[in-house]
Design a protein around this motif. Sequence first.
Motif, mmCIF file in Angstrom:
data_model
loop_
_atom_site.group_PDB
_atom_site.id
_atom_site.type_symbol
_atom_site.label_atom_id
_atom_site.label_comp_id
_atom_site.label_asym_id
_atom_site.label_seq_id
_atom_site.Cartn_x
_atom_site.Cartn_y
_atom_site.Cartn_z
ATOM 1 N N ILE A 1 21.180 14.749 -18.820
ATOM 2 C CA ILE A 1 20.585 13.240 -18.546
ATOM 3 C C ILE A 1 19.782 13.050 -17.379
ATOM 4 C CG2 ILE A 1 21.544 10.872 -18.554
ATOM 5 C CD1 ILE A 1 24.117 11.709 -19.856
ATOM 6 N N TRP A 2 18.702 12.320 -17.505
ATOM 7 C CA TRP A 2 17.951 11.960 -16.221
ATOM 8 C C TRP A 2 17.039 10.544 -16.662
ATOM 9 C CZ3 TRP A 2 16.124 15.325 -20.130
ATOM 10 C CH2 TRP A 2 14.835 15.275 -20.441
ATOM 11 N N ILE A 3 16.488 10.323 -15.232
ATOM 12 C CA ILE A 3 16.028 8.907 -15.353
ATOM 13 C C ILE A 3 14.466 9.293 -15.241
ATOM 14 C CG2 ILE A 3 15.520 6.928 -14.068
ATOM 15 C CD1 ILE A 3 18.365 7.734 -12.694
ATOM 16 N N ASP A 4 13.701 8.611 -16.230
ATOM 17 C CA ASP A 4 12.380 9.110 -16.359
ATOM 18 C C ASP A 4 11.193 8.208 -15.273
ATOM 19 O OD1 ASP A 4 11.557 6.473 -17.238
ATOM 20 O OD2 ASP A 4 11.175 7.366 -19.400
ATOM 21 N N GLY A 5 10.177 8.372 -15.477
ATOM 22 C CA GLY A 5 9.262 7.591 -14.609
ATOM 23 C C GLY A 5 8.742 6.305 -15.284
ATOM 24 N N THR A 6 9.121 5.743 -16.320
ATOM 25 C CA THR A 6 8.541 4.619 -16.901
ATOM 26 C C THR A 6 8.589 3.502 -15.980
ATOM 27 O OG1 THR A 6 9.293 5.298 -18.996
ATOM 28 C CG2 THR A 6 8.653 2.855 -18.941
ATOM 29 N N GLU A 7 7.477 2.670 -15.881
ATOM 30 C CA GLU A 7 7.314 1.367 -14.904
ATOM 31 C C GLU A 7 7.149 0.326 -15.941
ATOM 32 O OE1 GLU A 7 4.330 2.209 -12.138
ATOM 33 O OE2 GLU A 7 5.880 3.615 -10.928
ATOM 34 N N PRO A 8 7.725 -0.921 -15.560
ATOM 35 C CA PRO A 8 8.406 -1.155 -14.372
ATOM 36 C C PRO A 8 9.975 -0.932 -14.276
ATOM 37 C CG PRO A 8 8.128 -3.377 -15.649
ATOM 38 C CD PRO A 8 7.342 -2.068 -16.290
ATOM 39 N N PHE B 1 13.094 17.221 -9.842
ATOM 40 C CA PHE B 1 12.309 17.653 -8.799
ATOM 41 C C PHE B 1 11.183 18.051 -9.468
ATOM 42 C CE2 PHE B 1 16.589 17.440 -7.293
ATOM 43 C CZ PHE B 1 16.464 17.647 -5.709
ATOM 44 N N ASN B 2 9.966 18.434 -8.329
ATOM 45 C CA ASN B 2 8.726 19.080 -8.772
ATOM 46 C C ASN B 2 9.089 20.503 -8.556
ATOM 47 O OD1 ASN B 2 7.181 16.464 -8.652
ATOM 48 N ND2 ASN B 2 7.606 16.839 -6.514
ATOM 49 N N ILE B 3 8.156 21.139 -9.315
ATOM 50 C CA ILE B 3 8.280 22.946 -9.222
ATOM 51 C C ILE B 3 8.326 23.412 -7.941
ATOM 52 C CG2 ILE B 3 7.567 22.957 -11.506
ATOM 53 C CD1 ILE B 3 4.867 23.929 -10.365
ATOM 54 N N ASP B 4 7.979 22.700 -6.781
ATOM 55 C CA ASP B 4 7.937 23.185 -5.523
ATOM 56 C C ASP B 4 9.136 22.832 -4.799
ATOM 57 O OD1 ASP B 4 7.786 20.478 -4.893
ATOM 58 O OD2 ASP B 4 6.065 20.701 -3.719
ATOM 59 N N GLY B 5 10.206 22.263 -5.317
ATOM 60 C CA GLY B 5 11.590 21.912 -4.976
ATOM 61 C C GLY B 5 11.603 20.635 -4.469
ATOM 62 N N THR B 6 10.472 19.803 -4.209
ATOM 63 C CA THR B 6 10.690 18.514 -3.632
ATOM 64 C C THR B 6 11.087 17.432 -4.587
ATOM 65 O OG1 THR B 6 8.324 18.027 -3.886
ATOM 66 C CG2 THR B 6 8.987 19.145 -1.787
ATOM 67 N N SER C 1 9.864 9.605 -8.818
ATOM 68 C CA SER C 1 10.679 8.662 -9.534
ATOM 69 C C SER C 1 12.397 9.165 -9.121
ATOM 70 C CB SER C 1 10.519 8.945 -11.019
ATOM 71 O OG SER C 1 11.133 10.443 -11.326
ATOM 72 N N ASN C 2 12.608 10.098 -8.318
ATOM 73 C CA ASN C 2 14.158 10.308 -7.879
ATOM 74 C C ASN C 2 14.510 9.559 -6.835
ATOM 75 O OD1 ASN C 2 16.460 11.543 -7.208
ATOM 76 N ND2 ASN C 2 15.456 13.530 -7.071
ATOM 77 N N THR C 3 15.053 8.342 -7.247
ATOM 78 C CA THR C 3 15.587 7.456 -6.201
ATOM 79 C C THR C 3 17.029 7.765 -5.742
ATOM 80 O OG1 THR C 3 16.400 6.025 -8.294
ATOM 81 C CG2 THR C 3 14.389 5.471 -7.255
ATOM 82 N N ARG C 4 17.556 8.784 -6.382
ATOM 83 C CA ARG C 4 18.838 9.107 -5.843
ATOM 84 C C ARG C 4 18.736 9.848 -4.711
ATOM 85 N NH1 ARG C 4 22.910 13.235 -5.957
ATOM 86 N NH2 ARG C 4 25.056 12.428 -6.626
ATOM 87 N N ALA C 5 17.465 10.675 -4.525
ATOM 88 C CA ALA C 5 17.042 11.449 -3.423
ATOM 89 C C ALA C 5 17.158 10.743 -2.169
ATOM 90 C CB ALA C 5 15.864 12.322 -3.548
ATOM 91 N N LEU C 6 16.620 9.222 -2.330
ATOM 92 C CA LEU C 6 16.359 8.394 -1.324
ATOM 93 C C LEU C 6 17.921 8.014 -0.863
ATOM 94 C CD1 LEU C 6 13.192 6.602 -2.496
ATOM 95 C CD2 LEU C 6 13.273 8.502 -0.695
ATOM 96 N N LEU C 7 18.989 7.836 -1.758
ATOM 97 C CA LEU C 7 20.214 7.348 -1.400
ATOM 98 C C LEU C 7 20.756 8.337 -0.684
ATOM 99 C CD1 LEU C 7 22.607 5.244 -1.318
ATOM 100 C CD2 LEU C 7 23.052 6.340 -3.971
#
Length: 339
Positions: free
Chosen positions: A8-15, A77-82, A86-92
């Motif tokens: 399960i993941w969160i996509d990049g749909t806006e808003p 994640f991107n393929i370079d590991g960053t 859209s990954n807001t969990r990484a900011l938390l």
Amino acid sequence: MPYKAEYIWIDGTEPTAKLRSKTKILADGDEPGTWGFDGSSTNQAEGHASDRVLKPVASYPDPIRGGDHILVMCEVFNIDGTPHESNTRALLRPIAEKFAAQESLFGIEQEYTFFKGSRPLGFPEGGFPAPQGGYYCGVGADEIFGRDVVEKHLDNCLAAGLGISGINAEVMPGQWEFQVGPLSPLDVSDQLWVARWLLYRTAEDFGVSATLDAKPAKGDWNGAGAHTNFSTKAMREDYDAIIVAAESLGKGNKPLEHIKHYGTGVEDRLTGAHETAPWNEYSYGVSNRGASVRIPWQVEVEKKGYIEDRRPNANVDPYVVTRLIVDTACTDLESAGLV
């Protein structure tokens, strides 16, 4: 015996981002690892460089499939590991770690509305139901719609081991609420997203849909929020910390900084009516459901406890709302020596 892992993941749909999922078959004894997906189909990449990466962060028993099957919550994640943008969990994560010593806990009240076709469940074709009043925590087929779905969703959340702490019918027909927590910022956010996924998936089997729209029915009907209850160790022991936390959310540009990240359509919901404070004004008060932040009556009596931020929309990203509250309130609590 192979087992199924629902990633399960969160996509990049806006808003407002959407939940996505797909199934991986794993050999007995294998742990779910990183996996790829087509980000060009989820608003997270362009077709010429479409690969994105799913990294598991939490897993739960799958109550839909049963057996040894699991649900796997992932970061993108991107393929370079960053982390993907859209990954807001990484900011938390770094904020939760920075203030971990304050032992923040959250309980989030997730409101939602069932729809059958284009109308809220319980709204008659070509008309409207009786005005709101008897639906909240009501009983009876003339006032309650969707209880079978709600009960099954509750059972599924419990079977998945989620920290769900209650359910109730809300103010509008077809509108309900479940509560997750109290849990740490990362845990409550992970589990709320999984509980949302289970809500949508459970409703599928009943032929109805669920929406987190902040104002699902226009006119004289309550909107749908995600009231966010927050405390730290100091707040659970000292009323002075309660006041510092409540005041911290109203300082300077903090109210507008939070509001713009509290979910799509927040201005439509926070009008000053229907148990809300105006979106562009900040207030707090004891037992006041018309304030931005409510201090429950028992907290004032006991001189310790938690506060409730009533502003977040039902469609808010829990990774974002917990990050903002922790960063704002814990910074001021630390400055005041209340840690």
